[in-house]
Motif scaffolding. Structure first.
Motif, short mmCIF file in Angstrom:
data_model
loop_
_atom_site.label_atom_id
_atom_site.label_comp_id
_atom_site.label_asym_id
_atom_site.label_seq_id
_atom_site.Cartn_x
_atom_site.Cartn_y
_atom_site.Cartn_z
N GLU A 183 0.82 -1.22 0.00
CA GLU A 183 0.00 0.00 0.00
C GLU A 183 0.85 1.26 0.00
OE1 GLU A 183 -3.86 1.84 2.41
OE2 GLU A 183 -2.87 0.02 3.12
N LEU B 134 2.00 2.20 -3.58
CA LEU B 134 1.00 2.15 -4.64
C LEU B 134 1.05 3.41 -5.53
CD1 LEU B 134 -1.40 0.75 -5.99
CD2 LEU B 134 -2.90 1.89 -4.33
N VAL C 140 -6.46 -1.66 -10.55
CA VAL C 140 -5.92 -1.80 -9.19
C VAL C 140 -7.00 -2.41 -8.30
CG1 VAL C 140 -4.96 -0.60 -7.19
CG2 VAL C 140 -4.44 0.23 -9.52
#
Length: 290
Positions: free
Chosen positions: A227, A230, A245
């Protein structure tokens, strides 16, 4: 339902490969005169000289044909050019009809060509219109092939089709102008195009063929990304539109998928790994349907 004319000769191998990749494989008999495609939309297939196909499609002998834009122009065929499919005998490419002179000729531009020059070409109608527009009277002779070999003993100038110009250069010829650019076209008979049922079938076949061409040279890249990385990875990731995504189940990782140019993968994958991407997978594509 549809009758289709496919080109033999230099375009044949690439055309048959395209149809096979589109799941429209052309199956030949032992002598190859009456091939077939196992598809309910296609009733008849013929493999013919590309010079003939525009005229036969225009006159209604075939609903659909594959051939060069150059031969559509040369034959003045009244057809619907359904799709531009830029492939040639060596793969993707644009053919050019060019004017070439001996490399030691004093001629530098078309306007320098002397009246009465001998010109050899496989496309006499297009060539005649070209010189008429220039206002230069020349003697045009039809060439049955190996046009470049006729200079200087038989002709002074050639108007020839070339993809790269390499054959002309090997024969010590120099290009001074381009008459027209040509790509392979999917063409339809006008009456067939006006028929709703046939037009739907033509559109469906066009979708399959263009889907294959769109996928050429592209691959699907998928990866898992933490995360925290990203936004950084998405910012450097090429995509047809936007990458897909999705969050992985019960995890702080995201899965990313995107389509990229195969030619860039050797640079892209190490960069993605350095940015924190994991489990990177590269997959080949057979079709991309827009």
């Amino acid at each position: 339902m549809l009758s289709i004319a496919l080109p033999k000769g230099s375009l044949e191998e690439q055309t048959l490969m395209l149809f096979a990749q589109a799941d429209l494989e052309v199956k030949k008999e032992s002598r190859g005169y009456n091939p077939s495609i196992n598809d309910p939309r296609i009733s008849k297939v013929k493999i013919l000289r590309p010079q003939e196909i525009p005229t036969y499609v225009s006159e209604g002998y075939f609903d659909l044909g594959i051939g060069g834009h150059d031969w559509i122009v040369e034959s003045n065929a009244d057809v619907v050019e359904v799709a531009d499919m830029p492939y040639a005998k060596t793969g993707a490419g644009i053919m050019r009809l060019v004017v070439a002179v001996p490399e030691d000729s004093p001629i530098q531009k078309p306007e320098d060509i002397p009246a009465g020059s001998r010109v050899s070409t496989e496309l006499p109608n297009v060539t005649r219109k070209y010189f008429e527009k220039l206002g230069i009277p020349v003697k045009i002779s039809f060439s049955y092939g190996a046009t470049e070999a006729k200079v200087p003993e038989l002709v002074d100038i050639v108007v020839d089709l070339t993809e790269t110009g390499s054959t002309l250069r090997r024969n010590r010829l120099r290009i001074i102008d381009t008459v027209l650019e040509s790509t392979t076209r999917l063409m339809a008979n006008k009456q067939s195009w006006a028929d709703p049922e046939k037009r739907q079938a033509i559109e469906e076949i066009k979708t399959l063929l263009l889907g294959v061409m769109e996928a050429r040279g592209k691959v699907l890249i998928s990866m898992n990304v933490p995360e925290g990385k990203l936004e950084e990875i998405v910012a450097v990731l090429p995509a047809l539109k936007k990458p897909t995504v999705s969050k992985l189940y019960n995890s702080d990782y995201f899965a990313i998928e995107t389509v990229v140019e195969k030619s860039n993968v050797n640079i892209l994958i190490p960069k993605l790994k350095a940015f924190g991407a994991e489990d990177i997978i590269e997959l080949s594509l057979s079709k991309i349907i827009r």
